[in-house]
Design an enzyme around this catalytic site. Structure first.
Site, mmCIF file in Angstrom:
data_model
loop_
_atom_site.group_PDB
_atom_site.id
_atom_site.type_symbol
_atom_site.label_atom_id
_atom_site.label_comp_id
_atom_site.label_asym_id
_atom_site.label_seq_id
_atom_site.Cartn_x
_atom_site.Cartn_y
_atom_site.Cartn_z
ATOM 1 C CG ASP A 210 2.562 6.871 0.757
ATOM 2 O OD1 ASP A 210 2.413 5.651 0.593
ATOM 3 O OD2 ASP A 210 1.631 7.657 1.033
ATOM 4 C CG ASN A 218 -8.139 5.422 -5.788
ATOM 5 O OD1 ASN A 218 -8.056 5.799 -6.950
ATOM 6 N ND2 ASN A 218 -7.232 4.640 -5.227
ATOM 7 C CG HIS A 223 -10.870 3.068 -8.209
ATOM 8 N ND1 HIS A 223 -9.870 2.758 -7.321
ATOM 9 C CD2 HIS A 223 -12.040 2.809 -7.564
ATOM 10 C CE1 HIS A 223 -10.394 2.314 -6.192
ATOM 11 N NE2 HIS A 223 -11.715 2.338 -6.309
ATOM 12 C CG ASP A 227 -5.936 3.784 -12.486
ATOM 13 O OD1 ASP A 227 -5.509 3.503 -11.348
ATOM 14 O OD2 ASP A 227 -6.697 3.045 -13.139
ATOM 15 C CD GLU A 254 -1.076 4.667 -1.452
ATOM 16 O OE1 GLU A 254 -1.542 4.858 -0.321
ATOM 17 O OE2 GLU A 254 -1.393 3.690 -2.162
#
Length: 341
Positions: A210, A218, A223, A227, A254
């Site tokens: 994770d 973010n 965002h 990405d 994630e």
């Protein structure tokens, strides 16, 4: 007019004149630009085959002749077969085996599809069919004839369709953002890998990973940057889990999952250390307050080959619990433990 009566077994073609008459009639009958016709008479002219103009054109034979040497120019029975072997030796061998079965009476018809590399280098595909028209009293073939058509377009279309099917099937198995296996495919593959571990008595490990502070990435960097981070991390995972038996994918958000087949506990410990060291090479995340680099927390469960009762769900749950511990202990760490089943 040449009569078809010469094809009757009661009226065998047993003279050169009868053979020439049969060839002339057949060439006239098979006067198609895209269907090749050929015949061989093993008693009267065993070293040569006769053909129509279409077959001359197909294989670049002398267009002024309709009688050619088998050894030098026959696409399936002579040295010309080397042009089949250049593409696929197994098919070239099968051509000879099937043709021999026809001659020996083990098969009523010969029917083969084969690739053919022309002298100039292009690869074309043909379908060849043949049957024995006459045999002597001992059952040996005396007259055989066949048809041959080019099917390059059909074969290439079929190959493209198969490639497209594999392509779209592959796309359906992948996560659209990262290119890793998606959730469904990932769990299916890990389940198969676990089954293989039991079958072959090999160790198996699950890595539950994770990204730390991903929400902050973010929120602070946007965002689009988030990405990019996911794609960069996916490339890192692909490069790290690169053995043939390694599987890695994105569970969602994630969270990522990997499984390995084969490494013992000490080897997985060494992998864990390499993973943490190489994470420092993952690109720095821009637009963040702190920390300035990407970190990951994870739980790794290693299963001994004797622990045959462990299910994939149990192993993933145990790895998830270790991930939670890693988060509680300050993040940026991997915790490894034996499976408990």
């Amino acid at each position: 007019m040449t009569r078809l009566a010469c094809l009757d077994p009661c009226c065998p073609i047993d003279t050169q004149a009868a053979l020439e008459s049969f060839v002339a009639f057949s060439r006239q009958l098979m006067d198609f630009h895209d269907i090749g016709w050929w015949c061989i008479h093993y008693d009267l002219d065993p070293d040569y085959f006769y053909c129509n103009d279409a077959m001359n054109t197909m294989f670049g034979l002398d267009p002024s002749r309709y009688r050619h040497s088998i050894a030098e120019t026959c696409p399936i029975a002579g040295d010309f077969n080397r042009y089949v072997a250049k593409v696929d030796q197994a098919v070239a061998d099968k051509v000879f085996v099937d043709y021999e079965a026809l001659l020996q009476g083990k098969a009523e018809r010969y029917d083969n599809i084969f690739p053919f590399r022309a002298p100039e280098g292009t690869i074309r595909y043909f379908r060849s069919q043949a049957m024995v028209l006459q045999r002597d009293e001992q059952g040996r073939p005396t007259l055989i004839q066949g048809l041959i058509v080019e099917i390059t377009l059909e074969v290439e279309l079929q190959q493209q369709l198969q490639a497209d099917k594999l392509h779209y099937k592959r796309l359906s198995e992948l996560d659209g953002l990262t290119g890793l296996f998606n959730h469904t495919t990932l769990l299916q593959l890990c389940e198969k890998q676990l089954h293989e571990a039991r079958r072959t008595d090999r160790p198996f490990s699950i890595w539950y990973l994770d990204l730390d502070f991903f929400k902050a990435i973010n929120d602070e960097a946007g965002h689009a940057e988030g990405d990019r981070v996911l794609r960069d991390f996916a490339r890192f995972l692909k490069a790290f889990f690169d053995r043939p038996n390694d599987i890695v994918g994105r569970l969602g958000g994630e969270e990522f999952l990997a499984c390995t087949l084969g490494p013992d506990f000490a080897a997985v410990q060494a992998m864990k250390q390499r993973f943490q060291q190489r994470m420092k090479d993952v690109p720095i995340v821009s637009g963040r307050k702190s920390p300035p680099h990407l970190t990951v927390s994870g739980g790794i469960i290693w299963m001994d080959p004797l622990q045959i009762h462990c299910t994939l769900d149990e192993l993933i749950h145990q790895a998830d619990m270790l991930l939670y511990q890693a988060k509680q202990q300050g993040r940026d760490r991997l915790i490894l433990s034996h499976a408990r089943c």
